[in-house]
Design a protein around this motif. Structure first.
Motif, PDB file in Angstrom:
ATOM      1  N   ALA A   1       0.832  -1.198   0.000  1.00  0.00           N
ATOM      2  CA  ALA A   1       0.000   0.000   0.000  1.00  0.00           C
ATOM      3  C   ALA A   1       0.873   1.256   0.000  1.00  0.00           C
ATOM      4  O   ALA A   1       1.983   1.241   0.546  1.00  0.00           O
ATOM      5  CB  ALA A   1      -0.923  -0.008   1.208  1.00  0.00           C
ATOM      6  N   PRO A   2       0.417   2.334  -0.602  1.00  0.00           N
ATOM      7  CA  PRO A   2      -0.817   2.366  -1.383  1.00  0.00           C
ATOM      8  C   PRO A   2      -0.603   1.768  -2.773  1.00  0.00           C
ATOM      9  O   PRO A   2       0.491   1.818  -3.326  1.00  0.00           O
ATOM     10  CB  PRO A   2      -1.116   3.856  -1.484  1.00  0.00           C
ATOM     11  CG  PRO A   2       0.224   4.517  -1.418  1.00  0.00           C
ATOM     12  CD  PRO A   2       1.070   3.635  -0.523  1.00  0.00           C
ATOM     13  N   PHE A   3      -1.671   1.192  -3.325  1.00  0.00           N
ATOM     14  CA  PHE A   3      -1.630   0.676  -4.690  1.00  0.00           C
ATOM     15  C   PHE A   3      -2.941   0.990  -5.387  1.00  0.00           C
ATOM     16  O   PHE A   3      -3.916   1.399  -4.756  1.00  0.00           O
ATOM     17  CB  PHE A   3      -1.293  -0.820  -4.734  1.00  0.00           C
ATOM     18  CG  PHE A   3      -2.247  -1.712  -3.988  1.00  0.00           C
ATOM     19  CD1 PHE A   3      -3.414  -2.172  -4.579  1.00  0.00           C
ATOM     20  CD2 PHE A   3      -1.964  -2.122  -2.694  1.00  0.00           C
ATOM     21  CE1 PHE A   3      -4.276  -3.012  -3.898  1.00  0.00           C
ATOM     22  CE2 PHE A   3      -2.813  -2.955  -2.000  1.00  0.00           C
ATOM     23  CZ  PHE A   3      -3.985  -3.404  -2.604  1.00  0.00           C
ATOM     24  N   VAL A   4      -2.936   0.831  -6.703  1.00  0.00           N
ATOM     25  CA  VAL A   4      -4.093   1.205  -7.515  1.00  0.00           C
ATOM     26  C   VAL A   4      -4.825  -0.046  -7.970  1.00  0.00           C
ATOM     27  O   VAL A   4      -4.265  -0.883  -8.687  1.00  0.00           O
ATOM     28  CB  VAL A   4      -3.664   2.042  -8.740  1.00  0.00           C
ATOM     29  CG1 VAL A   4      -4.884   2.441  -9.573  1.00  0.00           C
ATOM     30  CG2 VAL A   4      -2.879   3.272  -8.298  1.00  0.00           C
ATOM     31  N   LEU A   5      -6.062  -0.168  -7.543  1.00  0.00           N
ATOM     32  CA  LEU A   5      -6.960  -1.224  -7.995  1.00  0.00           C
ATOM     33  C   LEU A   5      -7.888  -0.572  -9.010  1.00  0.00           C
ATOM     34  O   LEU A   5      -8.483   0.479  -8.729  1.00  0.00           O
ATOM     35  CB  LEU A   5      -7.748  -1.791  -6.815  1.00  0.00           C
ATOM     36  CG  LEU A   5      -8.645  -2.965  -7.096  1.00  0.00           C
ATOM     37  CD1 LEU A   5      -7.832  -4.162  -7.596  1.00  0.00           C
ATOM     38  CD2 LEU A   5      -9.425  -3.337  -5.849  1.00  0.00           C
TER      39      LEU A   5
ATOM     40  N   ALA B   1      -1.787  11.351 -11.304  1.00  0.00           N
ATOM     41  CA  ALA B   1      -1.058  10.524 -12.273  1.00  0.00           C
ATOM     42  C   ALA B   1      -1.961   9.504 -12.947  1.00  0.00           C
ATOM     43  O   ALA B   1      -1.484   8.695 -13.746  1.00  0.00           O
ATOM     44  CB  ALA B   1       0.089   9.807 -11.576  1.00  0.00           C
ATOM     45  N   LEU B   2      -3.273   9.558 -12.650  1.00  0.00           N
ATOM     46  CA  LEU B   2      -4.205   8.522 -13.115  1.00  0.00           C
ATOM     47  C   LEU B   2      -5.428   9.116 -13.800  1.00  0.00           C
ATOM     48  O   LEU B   2      -6.566   8.934 -13.345  1.00  0.00           O
ATOM     49  CB  LEU B   2      -4.641   7.656 -11.919  1.00  0.00           C
ATOM     50  CG  LEU B   2      -3.523   6.906 -11.217  1.00  0.00           C
ATOM     51  CD1 LEU B   2      -3.931   6.495  -9.816  1.00  0.00           C
ATOM     52  CD2 LEU B   2      -3.113   5.709 -12.048  1.00  0.00           C
ATOM     53  N   PRO B   3      -5.241   9.817 -14.898  1.00  0.00           N
ATOM     54  CA  PRO B   3      -6.419  10.381 -15.574  1.00  0.00           C
ATOM     55  C   PRO B   3      -7.300   9.270 -16.151  1.00  0.00           C
ATOM     56  O   PRO B   3      -6.796   8.295 -16.717  1.00  0.00           O
ATOM     57  CB  PRO B   3      -5.816  11.240 -16.686  1.00  0.00           C
ATOM     58  CG  PRO B   3      -4.483  10.621 -16.957  1.00  0.00           C
ATOM     59  CD  PRO B   3      -4.009  10.088 -15.630  1.00  0.00           C
ATOM     60  N   LEU B   4      -8.595   9.407 -15.981  1.00  0.00           N
ATOM     61  CA  LEU B   4      -9.501   8.441 -16.593  1.00  0.00           C
ATOM     62  C   LEU B   4      -9.327   8.488 -18.106  1.00  0.00           C
ATOM     63  O   LEU B   4      -8.999   9.525 -18.677  1.00  0.00           O
ATOM     64  CB  LEU B   4     -10.947   8.736 -16.199  1.00  0.00           C
ATOM     65  CG  LEU B   4     -11.251   8.556 -14.712  1.00  0.00           C
ATOM     66  CD1 LEU B   4     -12.716   8.876 -14.428  1.00  0.00           C
ATOM     67  CD2 LEU B   4     -10.898   7.168 -14.222  1.00  0.00           C
ATOM     68  N   ASP B   5      -9.520   7.358 -18.743  1.00  0.00           N
ATOM     69  CA  ASP B   5      -9.321   7.162 -20.186  1.00  0.00           C
ATOM     70  C   ASP B   5      -7.851   7.116 -20.579  1.00  0.00           C
ATOM     71  O   ASP B   5      -7.531   7.063 -21.773  1.00  0.00           O
ATOM     72  CB  ASP B   5     -10.051   8.218 -21.037  1.00  0.00           C
ATOM     73  CG  ASP B   5     -11.559   8.088 -20.929  1.00  0.00           C
ATOM     74  OD1 ASP B   5     -12.047   6.951 -20.823  1.00  0.00           O
ATOM     75  OD2 ASP B   5     -12.249   9.124 -20.926  1.00  0.00           O
ATOM     76  N   MET B   6      -6.939   7.105 -19.595  1.00  0.00           N
ATOM     77  CA  MET B   6      -5.517   6.970 -19.899  1.00  0.00           C
ATOM     78  C   MET B   6      -5.293   5.645 -20.629  1.00  0.00           C
ATOM     79  O   MET B   6      -5.842   4.613 -20.243  1.00  0.00           O
ATOM     80  CB  MET B   6      -4.711   6.978 -18.590  1.00  0.00           C
ATOM     81  CG  MET B   6      -3.235   6.684 -18.765  1.00  0.00           C
ATOM     82  SD  MET B   6      -2.297   6.812 -17.205  1.00  0.00           S
ATOM     83  CE  MET B   6      -2.954   5.435 -16.267  1.00  0.00           C
ATOM     84  N   ASP B   7      -4.501   5.678 -21.692  1.00  0.00           N
ATOM     85  CA  ASP B   7      -4.150   4.454 -22.396  1.00  0.00           C
ATOM     86  C   ASP B   7      -3.242   3.607 -21.512  1.00  0.00           C
ATOM     87  O   ASP B   7      -2.292   4.126 -20.912  1.00  0.00           O
ATOM     88  CB  ASP B   7      -3.438   4.768 -23.712  1.00  0.00           C
ATOM     89  CG  ASP B   7      -4.368   5.377 -24.749  1.00  0.00           C
ATOM     90  OD1 ASP B   7      -5.581   5.112 -24.701  1.00  0.00           O
ATOM     91  OD2 ASP B   7      -3.875   6.132 -25.607  1.00  0.00           O
ATOM     92  N   VAL B   8      -3.557   2.311 -21.441  1.00  0.00           N
ATOM     93  CA  VAL B   8      -2.763   1.386 -20.634  1.00  0.00           C
ATOM     94  C   VAL B   8      -2.416   0.162 -21.468  1.00  0.00           C
ATOM     95  O   VAL B   8      -3.049  -0.112 -22.487  1.00  0.00           O
ATOM     96  CB  VAL B   8      -3.518   0.962 -19.347  1.00  0.00           C
ATOM     97  CG1 VAL B   8      -3.696   2.142 -18.408  1.00  0.00           C
ATOM     98  CG2 VAL B   8      -4.854   0.315 -19.661  1.00  0.00           C
ATOM     99  N   GLU B   9      -1.365  -0.538 -21.004  1.00  0.00           N
ATOM    100  CA  GLU B   9      -0.954  -1.753 -21.699  1.00  0.00           C
ATOM    101  C   GLU B   9      -0.592  -2.824 -20.682  1.00  0.00           C
ATOM    102  O   GLU B   9      -0.205  -2.535 -19.552  1.00  0.00           O
ATOM    103  CB  GLU B   9       0.191  -1.483 -22.663  1.00  0.00           C
ATOM    104  CG  GLU B   9       1.427  -0.922 -22.038  1.00  0.00           C
ATOM    105  CD  GLU B   9       2.450  -0.454 -23.065  1.00  0.00           C
ATOM    106  OE1 GLU B   9       2.128  -0.310 -24.251  1.00  0.00           O
ATOM    107  OE2 GLU B   9       3.605  -0.218 -22.651  1.00  0.00           O
ATOM    108  N   LEU B  10      -0.697  -4.045 -21.123  1.00  0.00           N
ATOM    109  CA  LEU B  10      -0.503  -5.215 -20.287  1.00  0.00           C
ATOM    110  C   LEU B  10       0.936  -5.372 -19.818  1.00  0.00           C
ATOM    111  O   LEU B  10       1.887  -5.182 -20.572  1.00  0.00           O
ATOM    112  CB  LEU B  10      -0.910  -6.458 -21.094  1.00  0.00           C
ATOM    113  CG  LEU B  10      -0.835  -7.809 -20.415  1.00  0.00           C
ATOM    114  CD1 LEU B  10      -1.773  -7.885 -19.222  1.00  0.00           C
ATOM    115  CD2 LEU B  10      -1.165  -8.901 -21.428  1.00  0.00           C
ATOM    116  N   ARG B  11       1.062  -5.748 -18.552  1.00  0.00           N
ATOM    117  CA  ARG B  11       2.318  -6.186 -17.952  1.00  0.00           C
ATOM    118  C   ARG B  11       1.991  -7.469 -17.191  1.00  0.00           C
ATOM    119  O   ARG B  11       0.826  -7.825 -17.027  1.00  0.00           O
ATOM    120  CB  ARG B  11       2.865  -5.159 -16.948  1.00  0.00           C
ATOM    121  CG  ARG B  11       3.159  -3.805 -17.520  1.00  0.00           C
ATOM    122  CD  ARG B  11       4.537  -3.779 -18.170  1.00  0.00           C
ATOM    123  NE  ARG B  11       4.965  -2.428 -18.422  1.00  0.00           N
ATOM    124  CZ  ARG B  11       4.560  -1.674 -19.426  1.00  0.00           C
ATOM    125  NH1 ARG B  11       3.694  -2.138 -20.288  1.00  0.00           N
ATOM    126  NH2 ARG B  11       5.004  -0.450 -19.587  1.00  0.00           N
TER     127      ARG B  11
END
Length: 139
Positions: A81-85, A109-119
């Motif tokens: 913690a803290p972490f992002v779920l 640092a976490l805008p909605l609709d931010m592009d994300v990719e798999l890890r």
């Protein structure tokens, strides 16, 4: 970490193909051959009633749909913690619950609709799909 071992998923007959795919570092989802709907949650029957479901591979790209910053997790996760779920909407249109990594657990640092990719988060012989902010094209 607390003295407890970190919990890992226990496959069921319905989820075994999913976890076998993650072991190969492939993210898959169910697609209904009857109506074409997709689901990230393994199931035996589609909402339309069809049992003709096929595991299909996902691109591993999506967008941040929603999230919460976890400050007071279960004791076994306290040192993380803290972490992002988060809920990530995959390019294929299905949503999945996951973690967001490689970014501060801070709303700025976490805008909605931010592009994300798999890890992949490796826990012994189990690979868990997590997501990080997408790298700019060409990097």
């Amino acid at each position: 970490m607390s003295g407890e071992p970190r919990p890992v998923p226990r496959p069921t007959p319905e989820t075994l193909p999913y976890w076998e795919a993650t072991r190969r570092r492939e993210l898959v989802r169910h697609r209904c051959d009857g109506c074409g709907a997709g689901s990230q949650h393994p199931r035996a029957i589609c909402a339309c009633g069809s049992t003709d479901l096929t595991w299909t591979r996902c691109t591993g790209r999506g967008r941040l749909f929603s999230y919460v910053v976890v400050h007071r997790p279960e004791p076994v996760f306290a040192d993380e913690a803290p972490f992002v779920l988060a809920i990530v909407e995959l390019e294929e249109g299905v949503r999945m619950t996951t973690r967001i990594v490689d970014v501060p657990a801070d709303p700025s640092a976490l805008p909605l609709d931010m592009d994300v990719e798999l890890r992949w988060l490796e826990l012994g012989d189990v690979n868990l799909p997590v997501f990080a902010p997408a790298r700019p094209e060409g990097s």
